[in-house]
Design a protein around this motif. Structure first.
Motif, mmCIF file in Angstrom:
data_model
loop_
_atom_site.group_PDB
_atom_site.id
_atom_site.type_symbol
_atom_site.label_atom_id
_atom_site.label_comp_id
_atom_site.label_asym_id
_atom_site.label_seq_id
_atom_site.Cartn_x
_atom_site.Cartn_y
_atom_site.Cartn_z
ATOM 1 N N LYS A 19 0.821 -1.203 0.000
ATOM 2 C CA LYS A 19 0.000 0.000 0.000
ATOM 3 C C LYS A 19 0.864 1.265 0.000
ATOM 4 N N GLN A 20 2.032 1.168 0.658
ATOM 5 C CA GLN A 20 2.913 2.332 0.739
ATOM 6 C C GLN A 20 3.395 2.753 -0.646
ATOM 7 N N PHE A 21 3.641 1.798 -1.518
ATOM 8 C CA PHE A 21 4.192 2.103 -2.833
ATOM 9 C C PHE A 21 3.214 1.836 -3.968
ATOM 10 N N SER A 22 1.950 1.713 -3.667
ATOM 11 C CA SER A 22 0.982 1.434 -4.722
ATOM 12 C C SER A 22 0.706 2.708 -5.524
ATOM 13 N N ARG A 23 0.309 2.530 -6.752
ATOM 14 C CA ARG A 23 0.006 3.652 -7.644
ATOM 15 C C ARG A 23 -1.502 3.873 -7.741
ATOM 16 N N ASP A 24 -2.260 3.150 -6.938
ATOM 17 C CA ASP A 24 -3.712 3.235 -7.032
ATOM 18 C C ASP A 24 -4.261 4.533 -6.463
ATOM 19 N N ASP A 25 -3.614 5.043 -5.415
ATOM 20 C CA ASP A 25 -4.154 6.266 -4.808
ATOM 21 C C ASP A 25 -3.913 7.457 -5.732
ATOM 22 N N SER A 26 -4.863 8.358 -5.734
ATOM 23 C CA SER A 26 -4.762 9.512 -6.633
ATOM 24 C C SER A 26 -3.711 10.482 -6.094
ATOM 25 N N LEU A 27 -2.852 10.919 -6.979
ATOM 26 C CA LEU A 27 -1.797 11.858 -6.598
ATOM 27 C C LEU A 27 -2.358 13.269 -6.690
ATOM 28 N N SER A 28 -2.577 13.873 -5.574
ATOM 29 C CA SER A 28 -3.064 15.243 -5.550
ATOM 30 C C SER A 28 -1.905 16.173 -5.193
ATOM 31 N N TRP A 29 -2.162 17.457 -5.280
ATOM 32 C CA TRP A 29 -1.117 18.437 -4.953
ATOM 33 C C TRP A 29 -0.722 18.348 -3.495
ATOM 34 N N SER A 30 -1.679 18.095 -2.627
ATOM 35 C CA SER A 30 -1.348 18.006 -1.195
ATOM 36 C C SER A 30 -0.464 16.799 -0.915
ATOM 37 N N THR A 31 -0.711 15.689 -1.616
ATOM 38 C CA THR A 31 0.130 14.510 -1.446
ATOM 39 C C THR A 31 1.553 14.795 -1.916
ATOM 40 N N LEU A 32 1.674 15.444 -3.068
ATOM 41 C CA LEU A 32 3.005 15.782 -3.581
ATOM 42 C C LEU A 32 3.734 16.741 -2.648
ATOM 43 N N LEU A 33 3.016 17.715 -2.103
ATOM 44 C CA LEU A 33 3.653 18.655 -1.177
ATOM 45 C C LEU A 33 4.124 17.961 0.094
ATOM 46 N N GLN A 34 3.333 17.023 0.593
ATOM 47 C CA GLN A 34 3.732 16.312 1.800
ATOM 48 C C GLN A 34 4.948 15.439 1.553
ATOM 49 N N ARG A 35 4.972 14.768 0.401
ATOM 50 C CA ARG A 35 6.076 13.842 0.119
ATOM 51 C C ARG A 35 7.378 14.570 -0.182
ATOM 52 N N ARG A 37 8.262 17.881 0.671
ATOM 53 C CA ARG A 37 8.340 19.150 1.400
ATOM 54 C C ARG A 37 9.784 19.628 1.541
ATOM 55 N N PHE A 38 10.696 18.739 1.907
ATOM 56 C CA PHE A 38 12.095 19.130 2.091
ATOM 57 C C PHE A 38 12.708 19.616 0.781
ATOM 58 N N LEU A 39 12.472 18.881 -0.303
ATOM 59 C CA LEU A 39 13.048 19.278 -1.588
ATOM 60 C C LEU A 39 12.476 20.612 -2.073
ATOM 61 N N LEU A 40 11.193 20.813 -1.874
ATOM 62 C CA LEU A 40 10.594 22.075 -2.283
ATOM 63 C C LEU A 40 11.111 23.246 -1.455
ATOM 64 N N THR A 41 11.308 23.011 -0.155
ATOM 65 C CA THR A 41 11.866 24.061 0.699
ATOM 66 C C THR A 41 13.291 24.401 0.272
ATOM 67 N N ALA A 42 14.083 23.380 -0.025
ATOM 68 C CA ALA A 42 15.454 23.622 -0.477
ATOM 69 C C ALA A 42 15.468 24.356 -1.812
ATOM 70 N N LEU A 43 14.539 24.033 -2.695
ATOM 71 C CA LEU A 43 14.465 24.701 -3.987
ATOM 72 C C LEU A 43 14.085 26.174 -3.845
ATOM 73 N N VAL A 44 13.153 26.467 -2.966
ATOM 74 C CA VAL A 44 12.755 27.854 -2.718
ATOM 75 C C VAL A 44 13.917 28.638 -2.114
ATOM 76 N N LEU A 45 14.609 28.049 -1.151
ATOM 77 C CA LEU A 45 15.754 28.709 -0.529
ATOM 78 C C LEU A 45 16.864 28.952 -1.550
ATOM 79 N N LEU A 46 17.111 27.982 -2.409
ATOM 80 C CA LEU A 46 18.135 28.145 -3.436
ATOM 81 C C LEU A 46 17.754 29.254 -4.425
ATOM 82 N N GLY A 47 16.493 29.322 -4.804
ATOM 83 C CA GLY A 47 16.041 30.383 -5.691
ATOM 84 C C GLY A 47 16.186 31.754 -5.060
#
Length: 94
Positions: A19-35, A37-47
């Motif tokens: 279930k952890q790695f299944s592709r059945d669950d719909s990928l929403s923006w909130s799911t992507l942000l949660q997964r 978060r660290f990379l997005l924060t680093a990208l914003v800081l780098l920018g």
């Protein structure tokens, strides 16, 4: 033999693992942000840091002997600086 028993173990194929790695669950923006978060924060800081660097590189690098001139005089001055830079092995346009 031992490898077969490890791969066939019930712990490797548990439903929660699937279930952890299944592709059945719909990928929403909130799911992507949660997964990611660290990379997005680093990208914003780098920018942000790159923006500050470019601001100071442009404003501090623009001071030169051509800053008080205008029009054709400024163009000739920049052309002279470009010729001097190329002859010295440095390539700088501003």
């Amino acid at each position: 033999m031992v490898l077969d028993s490890i791969l066939a173990s019930p712990h490797r194929r548990s439903p929660s693992f699937r279930k952890q790695f299944s592709r059945d669950d719909s990928l929403s923006w909130s799911t992507l942000l949660q997964r990611h978060r660290f990379l997005l924060t680093a990208l914003v800081l780098l920018g942000f840091l790159c923006t500050i660097y470019l601001y100071f590189a442009v404003t501090l690098g623009a001071t030169g002997s051509c800053s008080g001139l205008s029009g054709a005089q400024k163009a000739l001055c920049r052309l002279e600086h470009a010729k001097d830079s190329v002859s010295k092995g440095k390539l700088k346009f501003l």
